[in-house]
Motif scaffolding. Structure first.
Motif, PDB file in Angstrom:
ATOM      1  N   ALA A  59      55.717  31.706  19.783  1.00 54.53           N
ATOM      2  CA  ALA A  59      56.209  32.122  21.101  1.00 54.53           C
ATOM      3  C   ALA A  59      56.979  33.435  21.059  1.00 54.53           C
ATOM      4  O   ALA A  59      57.339  33.969  22.111  1.00 54.53           O
ATOM      5  CB  ALA A  59      57.101  31.020  21.678  1.00 54.53           C
ATOM      6  N   GLY A  60      57.255  33.941  19.862  1.00 53.02           N
ATOM      7  CA  GLY A  60      58.011  35.188  19.749  1.00 53.02           C
ATOM      8  C   GLY A  60      59.506  35.012  19.834  1.00 53.02           C
ATOM      9  O   GLY A  60      60.240  35.972  20.058  1.00 53.02           O
ATOM     10  N   VAL A  61      59.987  33.764  19.622  1.00 52.57           N
ATOM     11  CA  VAL A  61      61.408  33.467  19.791  1.00 52.57           C
ATOM     12  C   VAL A  61      62.204  33.775  18.531  1.00 52.57           C
ATOM     13  O   VAL A  61      63.330  34.287  18.597  1.00 52.57           O
ATOM     14  CB  VAL A  61      61.589  31.983  20.190  1.00 52.57           C
ATOM     15  N   ILE A  62      61.646  33.431  17.360  1.00 48.79           N
ATOM     16  CA  ILE A  62      62.366  33.632  16.101  1.00 48.79           C
ATOM     17  C   ILE A  62      61.485  34.355  15.099  1.00 48.79           C
ATOM     18  O   ILE A  62      60.264  34.424  15.232  1.00 48.79           O
ATOM     19  CB  ILE A  62      62.836  32.291  15.474  1.00 48.79           C
ATOM     20  N   GLY A  63      62.134  34.876  14.079  1.00 45.02           N
ATOM     21  CA  GLY A  63      61.460  35.358  12.889  1.00 45.02           C
ATOM     22  C   GLY A  63      62.066  34.672  11.682  1.00 45.02           C
ATOM     23  O   GLY A  63      63.181  34.140  11.751  1.00 45.02           O
ATOM     24  N   GLN A  68      65.479  32.570   6.127  1.00 43.18           N
ATOM     25  CA  GLN A  68      66.519  32.727   7.147  1.00 43.18           C
ATOM     26  C   GLN A  68      65.888  32.861   8.534  1.00 43.18           C
ATOM     27  O   GLN A  68      64.926  33.613   8.713  1.00 43.18           O
ATOM     28  CB  GLN A  68      67.373  33.957   6.852  1.00 43.18           C
ATOM     29  N   ILE A  69      66.430  32.144   9.500  1.00 43.61           N
ATOM     30  CA  ILE A  69      65.964  32.215  10.882  1.00 43.61           C
ATOM     31  C   ILE A  69      66.765  33.270  11.637  1.00 43.61           C
ATOM     32  O   ILE A  69      68.001  33.263  11.608  1.00 43.61           O
ATOM     33  CB  ILE A  69      66.108  30.851  11.571  1.00 43.61           C
ATOM     34  N   THR A  70      66.072  34.178  12.275  1.00 43.85           N
ATOM     35  CA  THR A  70      66.729  35.188  13.107  1.00 43.85           C
ATOM     36  C   THR A  70      66.122  35.155  14.501  1.00 43.85           C
ATOM     37  O   THR A  70      64.916  34.974  14.662  1.00 43.85           O
ATOM     38  CB  THR A  70      66.571  36.594  12.516  1.00 43.85           C
ATOM     39  N   GLY A  75      63.750  36.044  22.080  1.00 43.12           N
ATOM     40  CA  GLY A  75      64.437  34.773  21.889  1.00 43.12           C
ATOM     41  C   GLY A  75      65.820  34.766  22.507  1.00 43.12           C
ATOM     42  O   GLY A  75      66.273  33.742  23.031  1.00 43.12           O
ATOM     43  N   ARG A  76      66.507  35.905  22.463  1.00 48.14           N
ATOM     44  CA  ARG A  76      67.832  35.985  23.076  1.00 48.14           C
ATOM     45  C   ARG A  76      67.744  35.946  24.591  1.00 48.14           C
ATOM     46  O   ARG A  76      68.689  35.510  25.258  1.00 48.14           O
ATOM     47  CB  ARG A  76      68.551  37.260  22.616  1.00 48.14           C
ATOM     48  N   ALA A  77      66.620  36.394  25.139  1.00 53.14           N
ATOM     49  CA  ALA A  77      66.461  36.412  26.595  1.00 53.14           C
ATOM     50  C   ALA A  77      65.944  35.081  27.138  1.00 53.14           C
ATOM     51  O   ALA A  77      66.097  34.796  28.325  1.00 53.14           O
ATOM     52  CB  ALA A  77      65.488  37.530  26.992  1.00 53.14           C
ATOM     53  N   ALA A  78      65.335  34.256  26.289  1.00 58.42           N
ATOM     54  CA  ALA A  78      64.618  33.065  26.746  1.00 58.42           C
ATOM     55  C   ALA A  78      65.483  31.820  26.719  1.00 58.42           C
ATOM     56  O   ALA A  78      66.478  31.736  25.993  1.00 58.42           O
ATOM     57  CB  ALA A  78      63.377  32.852  25.886  1.00 58.42           C
ATOM     58  N   ILE A 100      66.615  22.470  13.914  1.00 58.76           N
ATOM     59  CA  ILE A 100      67.103  22.686  15.278  1.00 58.76           C
ATOM     60  C   ILE A 100      68.535  23.197  15.252  1.00 58.76           C
ATOM     61  O   ILE A 100      68.901  24.110  16.011  1.00 58.76           O
ATOM     62  CB  ILE A 100      66.988  21.390  16.099  1.00 58.76           C
ATOM     63  N   ALA A 101      69.346  22.627  14.364  1.00 61.62           N
ATOM     64  CA  ALA A 101      70.742  23.077  14.247  1.00 61.62           C
ATOM     65  C   ALA A 101      70.797  24.543  13.837  1.00 61.62           C
ATOM     66  O   ALA A 101      71.640  25.307  14.328  1.00 61.62           O
ATOM     67  CB  ALA A 101      71.478  22.215  13.227  1.00 61.62           C
ATOM     68  N   GLU A 102      69.899  24.952  12.950  1.00 58.65           N
ATOM     69  CA  GLU A 102      69.886  26.349  12.518  1.00 58.65           C
ATOM     70  C   GLU A 102      69.471  27.269  13.662  1.00 58.65           C
ATOM     71  O   GLU A 102      70.012  28.376  13.813  1.00 58.65           O
ATOM     72  CB  GLU A 102      68.938  26.522  11.329  1.00 58.65           C
ATOM     73  N   VAL A 103      68.511  26.821  14.485  1.00 58.11           N
ATOM     74  CA  VAL A 103      68.115  27.610  15.658  1.00 58.11           C
ATOM     75  C   VAL A 103      69.285  27.720  16.628  1.00 58.11           C
ATOM     76  O   VAL A 103      69.553  28.796  17.183  1.00 58.11           O
ATOM     77  CB  VAL A 103      66.882  26.980  16.332  1.00 58.11           C
ATOM     78  N   LEU A 104      70.007  26.634  16.835  1.00 58.61           N
ATOM     79  CA  LEU A 104      71.185  26.680  17.697  1.00 58.61           C
ATOM     80  C   LEU A 104      72.231  27.645  17.131  1.00 58.61           C
ATOM     81  O   LEU A 104      72.844  28.425  17.875  1.00 58.61           O
ATOM     82  CB  LEU A 104      71.786  25.283  17.837  1.00 58.61           C
TER      83      LEU A 104
END
Length: 411
Positions: A59-63, A68-70, A75-78, A100-104
């Motif tokens: 979806a283009g939310v993270i890399g 490491q998840i960035t 992703g910052r806009a969604a 999920i915790a890391e994405v949060l």
């Protein structure tokens, strides 16, 4: 991500007459109001962290770089909506929760919706605490068979030798977890105040069906009854107690979300919930769900609130009629975006009870994919843009599906 489509195609189901009728009706009721920021809907990850993370990447939310998840600018806009059924199946419930915790922690805005599998876990945990009676003594077996993999993970990671030593004998622990021999007779009487007679009969039949399989499943996961009870009690500590390692999961959980003309829910709606959403709004429905889920009675499980996470619009489910659909449309709600019903060729768009539904469960987890003959790890997401464009992205369909209802109706 070579398995992802690179080209768009018109969403073919929008030309089906029932869907076209829903689109025309939405226009008569004032047209569409779209989210003011992009929404990324991912549902039913079922304990598969890699499927979940691949979907966010798709979806283009993270890399991901070196593990490491960035968060990307998109992703910052969604707003990310996780559509329920985070738990069960595998390969690892706890690894998915950690992801999920890391994405949060990356700063993403994530809404976590309740699914029926998540509710089962909650009810199984609750069944071993507090007073034991005829309405709850069967709930661990009734709800718990599918959560045995999660209990095994909790046992391995969190249960200590001291926890096990504090428990009574194997026979006493088994008695605490299993329904007594006279349970069915007592249940049939006690349940009359909460559910209808056909539900009581079906509940008793299902319980005994599950009992015949439970021993085999317990042995397959190599857990004694003492270990099962220790894991359940530890689940209370890590999921439900203040400050628990995963307390954020159920603390954040909602039953329903709304953005513009879209309502997001794991399974579906009924007339009661249509009335509540139109009259009281999303926050009131979520507050009622959280309160009832914490008490987890059978009346709740078979009633309108839990119907949000359970329904498949069967005769036994709470009913959505023309009256309920009309209430939703007058409140500006024109489409349900849901999980719960998995599909093998990407998202589906269809009319259910005269209301437009977008089914977003695209079979992410490896356990389900193996059963259904799908290879590899799943990936996909439903993207909804302020422009009124809806994109269904799935590694199991050769092209991304494109839906723009306002422009289609205008044509």
């Amino acid at each position: 991500m070579a398995d992802l489509p690179r080209a768009l195609e018109p969403w073919s189901e929008t030309f089906d007459q029932p869907v076209a009728d829903c689109l025309a009706r939405a226009r008569r009721y004032g047209g569409w109001l779209w989210p003011n920021r992009p929404v990324v809907f991912i549902s039913d990850p079922h304990a598969d962290a890699e499927g979940f993370l691949r979907s966010l990447i798709a979806a283009g939310v993270i890399g991901r770089n070196g593990g490491q998840i960035t968060l990307t600018p998109f992703g910052r806009a969604a707003q990310i909506i996780l559509g329920g059924d985070t738990l069960d199946k595998g390969p690892s419930n706890l690894v998915l929760l950690d992801a999920i915790a890391e994405v949060l922690d990356s700063g993403a805005e994530v809404t976590i919706l309740a699914g029926n599998h998540d509710l089962r876990m909650l009810m199984a945990i609750g069944s071993v605490r507090g007073e034991r009676h005829s309405l709850n003594e069967h709930l661990f077996v009734r709800m718990g068979r599918k959560i045995l993999p999660a209990l095994r993970e909790v046992l391995d990671r969190f249960v200590t030798l001291e926890d096990l030593a504090a428990l009574p004998s194997e026979d006493v622990c088994k008695t605490r977890l299993m329904p007594a021999k006279d349970w069915a007779d007592r249940f049939a009487v006690a349940a009359r105040a909460e559910v209808r007679a056909p539900v009581i009969t079906k509940e008793i039949r299902k319980l005994y069906e599950k009992l015949t399989k439970f021993e085999t499943d317990r042995a397959r996961h190599n857990m004694t009854y003492r270990e099962l009870l220790a894991a359940l009690l530890k689940c209370h500590d890590i999921f439900l107690a203040p400050g628990g390692h995963y307390a954020w999961f159920y603390d954040r959980m909602q039953a329903v979300a709304r953005s513009g003309s879209l309502v997001f829910v794991h399974a579906g709606l009924c007339d009661h919930m249509a009335t509540a959403l139109a009259r009281d709004g999303v926050n009131a429905v979520n507050a009622a769900y959280r309160d009832a889920a914490n008490r987890a009675t059978l009346g709740f499980y078979f009633g309108p609130l839990a119907n949000l996470v359970r329904t498949k619009y069967r005769k036994s489910d709470c009913t959505l009629t023309e009256e309920g659909v009309d209430l939703l449309q007058r409140a500006g709600l024109h489409m349900v975006v849901q999980g719960h019903v998995n599909n093998n060729a990407g998202q589906r768009l269809l009319a259910k009870r005269g209301l437009l539904h977008l089914e977003g469960d695209i079979t992410l987890d490896r356990a389900s994919r193996a059963l259904e003959g799908l290879e590899g790890v799943g990936a996909g997401a439903t993207l909804i843009f302020p422009s009124g464009d809806v994109i269904g992205l799935s590694c199991d369909h050769p092209r991304a599906k494109h839906f723009a209802p306002e422009r289609m109706v205008a044509q």
